[in-house]
Design a protein around this motif. Structure first.
Motif: not given
Length: 350
Positions: A153-164
């Motif tokens: 949740i605290k990660a930035n937008y790009k980090g969230q997309i990469l994890i997903l």
């Protein structure tokens, strides 16, 4: 803010989950195109359940600063009813199938430990004593990972997309574990991107609602294309395999993810819709989940007693069974709530 659209999605999810367990009792056969279509529509309802869990974790617990009570709430809602409602089916399994776990336990060894303690433990971990109970041990593992979910949740937008993207790619190859595998960790790997995607949709829900308003077809078309391709190609139901084997790419997961996206945007149109029956179905969804296996087992006993091998109208029997199981589960859940009041949540989760 209370979201009626999420309530309606919970109601749809439990209908799909129970429906997926009505195929065998009603003689829905995958050799028939229409039957296979029905199997693929109802398969993977757990994906919607997990998506909703992720969405609600962020919406109810994280945004309101209640993550410190999250595990306690989940234990009351899931773990305690699971332990209580597992007593009878586990006792019956140990009595009727003493060699059920023969691949894990050497049954030439007698004594309480080998004949009772080990089997009880394995049944509770695997959930193989009643239909759909495998979900609980996996769900508790998933909920224990909430500190990692907070980091997402605290990660930035790009980090969230990469994890997903990474976790979803792994899930498509890993797929769901087969029955009797005791591999809750495989279920955790498979469903984690769905849970994270539910969180992601909650984080950006306003932007998503705004951008995709009146564009739900962008999610509906991919869902229908995958569904029809699966059915045409002879693929039916959930893809299940051992962890380290490769058996292609799972198609149910993307199919149900597109369905989640379509429904979450489309149902937004009915945010002001407050129907007491839909509300009851959604609110009793956990109780239906816990109780429907009992009712389904009773239907099997009745079918065997009447010596019914197949039905002339399996589709009619399917929908009749679905309605009967849902209504009976709701009646039992509401009756228990009237008797035990607030303590009923320890018994049925409602």
């Amino acid at each position: 803010m209370y979201l009626h659209s999420i309530t309606m999605l919970r109601a749809i999810a439990i209908l799909l989950i129970v429906g997926s367990h009505c195929h065998r009792i009603s003689n829905i056969m995958p050799s028939n195109f229409i039957h296979r279509l029905l199997i693929n529509i109802t398969a993977g309802g757990t994906v919607i359940f997990v998506f909703l869990s992720g969405f609600l974790y962020h919406h109810i617990f994280y945004l309101k600063g209640r993550t410190n009570i999250f595990l306690k709430k989940r234990a009351i809602r899931l773990l305690i009813p699971y332990l209580i409602l597992s007593i009878i089916p586990i006792a019956y399994k140990i009595y009727s199938q003493p060699n059920f776990w023969s691949s894990y336990i050497h049954h030439e060894k007698t004594g309480i430990l080998n004949e009772y303690i080990y089997p009880i433990f394995l049944f509770l971990i695997g959930g193989d004593h009643l239909v759909a109970y495998w979900y609980i041990s996996f769900a508790m593992l998933l909920f224990l990972c909430f500190p990692l979910h907070n980091m997402f949740i605290k990660a930035n937008y790009k980090g969230q997309i990469l994890i997903l993207a990474i976790t979803l790619s792994i899930s498509l190859i890993v797929q769901r574990p087969p029955p009797l595998s005791l591999l809750s960790i495989q279920s955790l790997i498979y469903f984690t991107p769905v849970y994270l995607f539910g969180i992601y949709c909650s984080i950006y829900k306003e932007s998503m609602y705004s951008f995709f308003r009146a564009k739900e077809y962008l999610f509906l078309f991919p869902f229908l294309i995958i569904l029809l391709l699966q059915t045409y190609l002879g693929i039916e139901g959930n893809a299940e395999k051992n962890f380290f084997s490769y058996e292609g790419i799972d198609s149910i997961l993307p199919q149900k993810i597109f369905l989640c996206l379509f429904l979450i945007v489309w149902l937004r149109r009915f945010e002001g819709f407050d129907n007491k029956y839909v509300m009851l179905l959604a609110n009793t969804s956990f109780a239906i989940y816990f109780l429907h296996g009992y009712i389904l087992r009773l239907l099997y006993i009745i079918k065997e007693h009447l010596e019914i091998e197949e039905f002339s109208q399996p589709l009619l029997i399917f929908f009749a069974s679905l309605v009967l199981i849902i209504l009976t589960s709701i009646l039992i859940a509401t009756a228990i709530k009237k008797v035990f009041k607030d303590n009923s949540s320890y018994i049925t989760g409602y």
